[in-house]
Design a protein around this motif. Structure first.
Motif, PDB file in Angstrom:
ATOM      1  N   LEU A 269       0.818  -1.196   0.000  1.00  0.00           N
ATOM      2  CA  LEU A 269       0.000   0.000   0.000  1.00  0.00           C
ATOM      3  C   LEU A 269       0.859   1.255   0.000  1.00  0.00           C
ATOM      4  N   THR A 270       0.318   2.305  -0.607  1.00  0.00           N
ATOM      5  CA  THR A 270       0.955   3.616  -0.503  1.00  0.00           C
ATOM      6  C   THR A 270       0.682   4.202   0.879  1.00  0.00           C
ATOM      7  N   ALA A 271       1.321   5.353   1.188  1.00  0.00           N
ATOM      8  CA  ALA A 271       1.133   5.970   2.502  1.00  0.00           C
ATOM      9  C   ALA A 271      -0.332   6.372   2.711  1.00  0.00           C
ATOM     10  N   ALA A 272      -0.949   6.962   1.679  1.00  0.00           N
ATOM     11  CA  ALA A 272      -2.349   7.370   1.813  1.00  0.00           C
ATOM     12  C   ALA A 272      -3.260   6.154   1.959  1.00  0.00           C
ATOM     13  N   GLU A 273      -2.988   5.101   1.176  1.00  0.00           N
ATOM     14  CA  GLU A 273      -3.812   3.898   1.272  1.00  0.00           C
ATOM     15  C   GLU A 273      -3.608   3.205   2.614  1.00  0.00           C
ATOM     16  N   HIS A 274      -2.411   3.308   3.177  1.00  0.00           N
ATOM     17  CA  HIS A 274      -2.153   2.689   4.482  1.00  0.00           C
ATOM     18  C   HIS A 274      -2.996   3.355   5.565  1.00  0.00           C
ATOM     19  N   ILE A 275      -3.130   4.691   5.510  1.00  0.00           N
ATOM     20  CA  ILE A 275      -3.975   5.405   6.475  1.00  0.00           C
ATOM     21  C   ILE A 275      -5.430   4.960   6.325  1.00  0.00           C
ATOM     22  N   GLN A 276      -5.907   4.823   5.093  1.00  0.00           N
ATOM     23  CA  GLN A 276      -7.286   4.375   4.866  1.00  0.00           C
ATOM     24  C   GLN A 276      -7.481   2.934   5.354  1.00  0.00           C
ATOM     25  N   TYR A 277      -6.465   2.104   5.167  1.00  0.00           N
ATOM     26  CA  TYR A 277      -6.585   0.711   5.597  1.00  0.00           C
ATOM     27  C   TYR A 277      -6.662   0.614   7.123  1.00  0.00           C
ATOM     28  N   GLU A 278      -5.895   1.427   7.832  1.00  0.00           N
ATOM     29  CA  GLU A 278      -5.995   1.438   9.295  1.00  0.00           C
ATOM     30  C   GLU A 278      -7.382   1.900   9.745  1.00  0.00           C
ATOM     31  N   GLY A 279      -7.927   2.885   9.057  1.00  0.00           N
ATOM     32  CA  GLY A 279      -9.299   3.296   9.368  1.00  0.00           C
ATOM     33  C   GLY A 279     -10.292   2.180   9.108  1.00  0.00           C
ATOM     34  N   TYR A 280     -10.074   1.408   8.048  1.00  0.00           N
ATOM     35  CA  TYR A 280     -10.957   0.277   7.748  1.00  0.00           C
ATOM     36  C   TYR A 280     -10.926  -0.755   8.877  1.00  0.00           C
ATOM     37  N   LEU A 281      -9.716  -1.026   9.422  1.00  0.00           N
ATOM     38  CA  LEU A 281      -9.617  -2.005  10.517  1.00  0.00           C
ATOM     39  C   LEU A 281     -10.363  -1.514  11.755  1.00  0.00           C
ATOM     40  N   ARG A 282     -10.271  -0.198  12.042  1.00  0.00           N
ATOM     41  CA  ARG A 282     -11.019   0.329  13.185  1.00  0.00           C
ATOM     42  C   ARG A 282     -12.521   0.242  12.936  1.00  0.00           C
ATOM     43  N   ARG A 283     -12.937   0.506  11.724  1.00  0.00           N
ATOM     44  CA  ARG A 283     -14.365   0.395  11.413  1.00  0.00           C
ATOM     45  C   ARG A 283     -14.844  -1.041  11.526  1.00  0.00           C
ATOM     46  N   GLU A 284     -14.007  -1.983  11.116  1.00  0.00           N
ATOM     47  CA  GLU A 284     -14.398  -3.387  11.202  1.00  0.00           C
ATOM     48  C   GLU A 284     -14.609  -3.818  12.654  1.00  0.00           C
ATOM     49  N   ASP A 285     -13.781  -3.319  13.577  1.00  0.00           N
ATOM     50  CA  ASP A 285     -13.973  -3.642  14.996  1.00  0.00           C
ATOM     51  C   ASP A 285     -15.315  -3.107  15.491  1.00  0.00           C
ATOM     52  N   ALA A 286     -15.626  -1.863  15.137  1.00  0.00           N
ATOM     53  CA  ALA A 286     -16.908  -1.283  15.547  1.00  0.00           C
ATOM     54  C   ALA A 286     -18.070  -2.021  14.891  1.00  0.00           C
ATOM     55  N   ASN A 287     -17.911  -2.375  13.607  1.00  0.00           N
ATOM     56  CA  ASN A 287     -18.970  -3.117  12.922  1.00  0.00           C
ATOM     57  C   ASN A 287     -19.240  -4.454  13.602  1.00  0.00           C
ATOM     58  N   ALA A 288     -18.162  -5.162  13.972  1.00  0.00           N
ATOM     59  CA  ALA A 288     -18.337  -6.471  14.603  1.00  0.00           C
ATOM     60  C   ALA A 288     -19.062  -6.342  15.944  1.00  0.00           C
TER      61      ALA A 288
END
Length: 518
Positions: A269-288
């Motif tokens: 991942l690029t730096a910008a995509e890495h930031i978005q991916y970390e946000g996705y992981l946090r969202r997945e925890d809240a979703n679960a």
């Protein structure tokens, strides 16, 4: 033959010029009424006995770049009717010449009224000074308020919709006469009871065009049970497109598996995509956490209290609408993409040259934006297995699935082919939405019942259930000539007028400016 101009032709009819002088930049014209009698305002008996005289000073239309002040030698008359409560009354003039107690002539007041209607307060006052009509912004608004709205003809076909005083906080209702293409009433809120009360006072209405919300449907059903309700066709098309987007969002996990990107390698991942991916992981925890509570039977209110998330966010998670890994924003190149695609296909593939030509067409972006687009386009034409690792957003996938295959790049075509092969339910949902759009465009309501039955067993079942509940209005929208598009256009005009008025736009003034101007 040319006729000579007389001074009396410059003053309102019914007056004779006695004298005219100039005082600086003001022309002072002394006039006397030509009539020898006047009607009593109480008993309407004509009186001829003059009691006394007095002077009325009025503003009139400008003359050769000068302000005009009329000095009227008016009279007081004696009423000879013994039973009349007025023994003496002041002279009355025609309403289209001079109103009682007025400080402006009727023709000047009409001009002031129209200036206020078109421009509002301060802009109209500034323009009036240029026209040698010194009136204040408060005077202009009072003139608009005093005349109010003209009476409207009895409507038989209306459109009704809501508009925002302040978005997401306070709303009003606009009602339009669709036959005459003009607004006729503004209501202070969008409550069903308010709309029902107004509709009940208009029993002659035969057709009500409305949006797909339930408030106006309920009001029209109670107030006018015999009227035909017509759902708005644009909203139907938009609802169908949104239903397909929701279906894509619910299928994002299957889409990632089909594309071969069910897992993301952070090292790629690029730096910008890495930031978005970390946000996705946090969202997945809240979703679960939210999905686990919902599976245990917790209602939405309880989930909101326990997690602290908003009701809208909880609803989106339960509907599967919050599972995108990378969420993209609209680029400044979006309006120019068709031109860029055409230039690329013609052989011009140099980013710097494309940017220079775009600048000549008014593009304000920098060279880097166009260069990155050219690089992505160049890599897209070399599609391989590795290029499918990054999954587009749900909105992008929905757009690509509903775009002609000839308009897609090679990598986009490979991606959509993988989605169609791995998630056949989305292909079925797309064909159902396309059939609905075609049914509306062709005005063919014969297939509506069969379409509802087919859609109820697909990913767009929520759209089918909503249309089934509003079946009569949807059927009328398909076959009827009326729609709520005219009302939407009037709302655009209403918002323009409201924003011109700043904090002065109360309902009576807003209604007078919107409806009085027509």
């Amino acid at each position: 033959m040319p006729r000579s101009l007389r001074l009396s032709t410059f003053v309102p009819p019914g007056f004779h010029v006695e004298n005219a002088v100039q005082d600086g930049g003001v022309a002072i014209i002394t006039v006397r009424p030509t009539s020898k009698k006047s009607g009593c305002p109480s008993c309407a008996v004509i009186a001829e006995r003059v009691h006394s005289h007095y002077l009325r000073r009025l503003a009139d239309l400008p003359l050769v770049g000068r302000q005009v002040r009329l000095v009227v030698i008016a009279r007081r008359f004696r009423c000879d009717v013994a039973s009349c409560r007025r023994a003496i009354f002041t002279e009355r003039f025609s309403a289209d010449v001079l109103a009682p107690w007025a400080r402006r002539t009727a023709r000047l007041d009409c001009l002031v009224h129209h200036l206020g209607l078109e421009l509002g307060g301060r802009p109209a006052a500034s323009f009036a000074r240029r026209l040698m009509l010194p009136v204040s912004n408060d005077t202009l608004l009072r003139a608009v308020r005093r005349r109010g709205c003209p009476p409207f003809p009895t409507p038989t076909v209306i459109g009704i919709d809501d508009w925002a005083w302040k978005r997401n906080q306070r709303y009003g209702t606009i009602i339009c006469d669709l036959e005459r293409r003009r607004p006729i009433r503004l209501l202070p809120d969008r409550e069903p009871a308010t709309a029902q009360a107004w509709l009940a006072a208009q029993p002659q209405i035969a057709i009500v065009a409305r949006d797909r919300g339930g408030a106006y449907s309920l009001a029209a059903t109670k107030a006018l049970p015999q009227a035909i309700q017509v759902a708005d066709r644009w909203h139907l098309m938009e609802n169908a497109s949104h239903a397909f987007l929701d279906a894509v969002r619910k299928s994002m996990r299957q889409i990632r598996s089909a594309i071969g990107a069910a897992t993301v390698d952070p090292a790629l991942l690029t730096a910008a995509e890495h930031i978005q991916y970390e946000g996705y992981l946090r969202r997945e925890d809240a979703n679960a956490a939210i999905l686990e509570r919902a599976m245990n039977g917790a209602p939405i209110k309880q989930i909101v209290r326990e997690t602290g998330h908003s009701r809208g966010l909880v609803r989106r998670i339960l509907r599967g609408q919050r599972s995108d890994v990378f969420r993209t924003r609209e680029s400044s190149l979006e309006p120019h993409l068709p031109w860029l695609d055409a230039q690329w296909a013609a052989g011009l593939q140099n980013g710097s040259e494309l940017w220079r030509r775009l600048k000549r067409q008014g593009f304000r972006g920098c060279l880097r934006v166009v260069s990155e687009w050219a690089g992505r386009r160049r890599r897209a034409e070399k599609a391989d297995a590795g290029s499918l690792r990054r999954v587009p957003s749900a909105r992008t996938i929905a757009r690509l699935m509903t775009t002609g295959r000839d308009a897609l790049s090679k990598s986009e075509a490979v991606t959509i082919a993988a989605v169609e092969d791995g998630v056949p339910l989305l292909v079925d949902a797309r064909s159902i939405i396309a059939a609905f759009h075609a049914m509306i465009r062709k005005k063919d309501e014969g297939e509506l019942d069969a379409w509802i039955e087919r859609a109820k067993a697909s990913l767009v079942a929520s759209l089918a259930n909503g249309i089934m509940r509003d079946r009569a209005a949807v059927r009328a929208a398909i076959i009827a000539a009326w729609s709520n598009g005219q009302t939407e256009g009037q709302i655009t005009k209403l918002k323009l007028v409201k924003r011109q008025m700043y904090g002065r736009a109360k309902l009576d003034l807003l209604e007078a400016r919107l409806i009085g101007a027509t």
